[in-house]
Motif scaffolding. Structure first.
Motif, PDB file in Angstrom:
ATOM      1  N   GLY A 184       0.779  -1.231   0.000  1.00  0.00           N
ATOM      2  CA  GLY A 184       0.000   0.000   0.000  1.00  0.00           C
ATOM      3  C   GLY A 184       0.809   1.279   0.000  1.00  0.00           C
ATOM      4  N   ASP A 185       2.091   1.202   0.403  1.00  0.00           N
ATOM      5  CA  ASP A 185       2.918   2.411   0.472  1.00  0.00           C
ATOM      6  C   ASP A 185       4.337   2.104  -0.003  1.00  0.00           C
ATOM      7  OD1 ASP A 185       3.453   5.098   0.964  1.00  0.00           O
ATOM      8  OD2 ASP A 185       3.965   4.778   3.065  1.00  0.00           O
ATOM      9  N   MET A 186       4.429   1.428  -1.146  1.00  0.00           N
ATOM     10  CA  MET A 186       5.740   1.086  -1.685  1.00  0.00           C
ATOM     11  C   MET A 186       6.448   2.342  -2.182  1.00  0.00           C
ATOM     12  SD  MET A 186       6.340  -2.128  -1.286  1.00  0.00           S
ATOM     13  CE  MET A 186       7.812  -2.214  -2.292  1.00  0.00           C
ATOM     14  N   LYS A 187       7.650   2.543  -1.686  1.00  0.00           N
ATOM     15  CA  LYS A 187       8.497   3.658  -2.102  1.00  0.00           C
ATOM     16  C   LYS A 187       9.909   3.347  -1.648  1.00  0.00           C
ATOM     17  CE  LYS A 187       7.051   6.291   2.015  1.00  0.00           C
ATOM     18  NZ  LYS A 187       6.384   7.522   2.483  1.00  0.00           N
ATOM     19  N   PHE A 188      10.879   4.112  -2.144  1.00  0.00           N
ATOM     20  CA  PHE A 188      12.279   3.840  -1.830  1.00  0.00           C
ATOM     21  C   PHE A 188      12.530   3.808  -0.323  1.00  0.00           C
ATOM     22  CE2 PHE A 188      14.218   5.586  -6.051  1.00  0.00           C
ATOM     23  CZ  PHE A 188      13.744   4.464  -6.706  1.00  0.00           C
ATOM     24  N   GLU A 189      11.869   4.701   0.412  1.00  0.00           N
ATOM     25  CA  GLU A 189      12.116   4.793   1.856  1.00  0.00           C
ATOM     26  C   GLU A 189      11.683   3.533   2.601  1.00  0.00           C
ATOM     27  OE1 GLU A 189      12.297   8.758   0.139  1.00  0.00           O
ATOM     28  OE2 GLU A 189      10.835   7.126  -0.040  1.00  0.00           O
ATOM     29  N   ASN A 190      10.776   2.765   2.012  1.00  0.00           N
ATOM     30  CA  ASN A 190      10.310   1.535   2.658  1.00  0.00           C
ATOM     31  C   ASN A 190      10.969   0.281   2.096  1.00  0.00           C
ATOM     32  OD1 ASN A 190       8.634   2.860   4.446  1.00  0.00           O
ATOM     33  ND2 ASN A 190       6.842   2.754   3.107  1.00  0.00           N
ATOM     34  N   CYS A 191      11.882   0.454   1.151  1.00  0.00           N
ATOM     35  CA  CYS A 191      12.669  -0.658   0.601  1.00  0.00           C
ATOM     36  C   CYS A 191      14.058  -0.580   1.219  1.00  0.00           C
ATOM     37  CB  CYS A 191      12.754  -0.560  -0.918  1.00  0.00           C
ATOM     38  SG  CYS A 191      11.172  -0.740  -1.752  1.00  0.00           S
ATOM     39  N   VAL A 192      14.372  -1.537   2.072  1.00  0.00           N
ATOM     40  CA  VAL A 192      15.556  -1.430   2.924  1.00  0.00           C
ATOM     41  C   VAL A 192      16.561  -2.533   2.605  1.00  0.00           C
ATOM     42  CG1 VAL A 192      16.359  -1.573   5.326  1.00  0.00           C
ATOM     43  CG2 VAL A 192      14.300  -0.266   4.766  1.00  0.00           C
ATOM     44  N   LEU A 193      17.827  -2.152   2.640  1.00  0.00           N
ATOM     45  CA  LEU A 193      18.932  -3.090   2.479  1.00  0.00           C
ATOM     46  C   LEU A 193      19.540  -3.318   3.855  1.00  0.00           C
ATOM     47  CD1 LEU A 193      20.564  -1.251  -0.559  1.00  0.00           C
ATOM     48  CD2 LEU A 193      18.768  -2.993  -0.613  1.00  0.00           C
TER      49      LEU A 193
END
Length: 368
Positions: free
Chosen positions: A213-222
């Motif tokens: 629901g809120d996919m964005k770079f800030e929520n994609c973590v390495l």
């Protein structure tokens, strides 16, 4: 250590997640990371750290979203392997206390989100983009049919994203509307094709799988367990608005993340307002992002098992949902502004262009 930090530490000790001696030996750091909730980063010398979220009792949205996130973690971790691919890409949940509304997650080691990674390396990794595309499609596919409104409607209400309902919104119906967002709402509703295209997307909305629901770079973590010179684990965080919904929204939201990053990298000094000059002066040129966008999409489509005409149609719809997500990005970025910035106006123009001609937009913006 202030009272709020002491409270967090005592809650962790009470639940057996750390020892009292850690307070005395100085091997403990607690940092505030508050946003919608009261968030704390707990870093320990003696072991793995924790990310602690506490709902703000006086804010219903804080309570509701934290309960949704906790329910999502519980559901995924108890799914007996059905949702194993999703469990692998989520932080581990240690504790959920429904009375105190306190959620304790693992603190991902050496965590860096995709936006921070791009700033640090000054590039957009095709490899990482493909990994997130594959992961997203894997959990979309595995959750499809497993979770339904009949079986899980008590957890997931099946809400439609706000941006798709903008034609039905009025300035009085949106809470805490800033001056800039009042302009945005008026601008979107002034152009007939904006509401028309958004209404069509709303009519096509499906509820056939679990979406973030809120996919964005800030929520994609390495997560770098062994340092940044090693291959990271990919994780997706902040499942506060997870829902039964349309997977095309998640995929489109990721595509718009590259486009938003491109637009926000344009100069904001007020000297240049002409769109062509803004594009020419972008710190991150679109051409530098296109290989990663293509890698993400190809991995997503291949993992979803679509090709040919079906893939092209899916991409057209996904980038259209991404255009709708751009409106939401403008709203979020203009939350405290009195007037729309050149970035926001340019982003709305790009959004409208995509909605009007998605296939042409795919060719121009993704070089596909």
């Amino acid at each position: 250590m202030n009272n709020s930090k002491i409270h967090v530490v005592h809650e962790l000790i009470r639940r057996g997640l750390m020892q009292k001696s850690e307070i005395i030996d100085g091997g403990l750091t607690v940092a505030d990371s508050t946003s919608r909730h009261r968030n704390s980063l707990v870093m320990r010398k003696a072991g793995a750290g924790y990310f602690v979220k506490e709902a703000v009792p006086t804010q219903p949205m804080s309570v509701q979203t934290l309960m949704r996130e906790a329910a999502t973690y519980a559901l995924v971790q108890q799914a007996n392997g059905t949702l194993a691919p999703l469990a692998a890409m989520m932080p581990r949940c240690h504790v959920w206390d429904p009375v105190q509304r306190l959620l304790v997650l693992e603190l991902l080691p050496g965590a860096e989100n995709l936006a921070a990674h791009a700033r640090r390396t000054n590039r957009f990794s095709e490899t990482l983009a493909a990994q997130f595309g594959c992961a997203l499609a894997t959990y979309h596919g595995r959750a499809a049919g497993t979770l339904t409104q009949t079986t899980h409607g008590h957890i997931f209400p099946g809400m439609i994203p706000w941006a798709l309902t903008i034609s039905q919104q009025t300035q009085s119906s949106v809470l805490n509307l800033s001056g800039a967002n009042a302009q945005m709402l008026s601008l979107v509703q002034r152009y007939p094709n904006f509401p028309k295209r958004l209404d069509a997307l709303q009519a096509s909305w499906r509820r056939d799988t679990l979406i973030h629901g809120d996919m964005k770079f800030e929520n994609c973590v390495l997560a770098y367990t062994n340092g940044t010179d090693q291959e990271p684990e990919i994780k997706v965080v902040d499942w506060e608005i997870a829902d039964l919904g349309d997977p095309r929204w998640d995929a489109g939201s990721m595509l718009q993340s590259w486009l938003s990053c491109w637009i926000f990298s344009m100069p904001a000094d007020g000297v240049v307002n002409d769109p062509e000059q803004l594009v020419a002066r972008a710190h991150y040129p679109l051409e530098a992002m296109q290989p990663a966008m293509r890698a993400f999409w190809r991995a997503y489509a291949e993992t979803m098992g679509v090709s040919g005409t079906a893939e092209r149609d899916l991409l057209d719809t996904c980038i259209s949902f991404g255009a709708a997500r751009m409106i939401q990005t403008v709203f979020e970025s203009m939350y405290q502004m009195t007037q729309l910035t050149p970035h926001a106006i340019f982003m709305l123009q790009v959004s409208l262009n995509i909605l009007e001609e998605p296939r042409a937009a795919v060719s121009e913006l993704m070089a596909l």
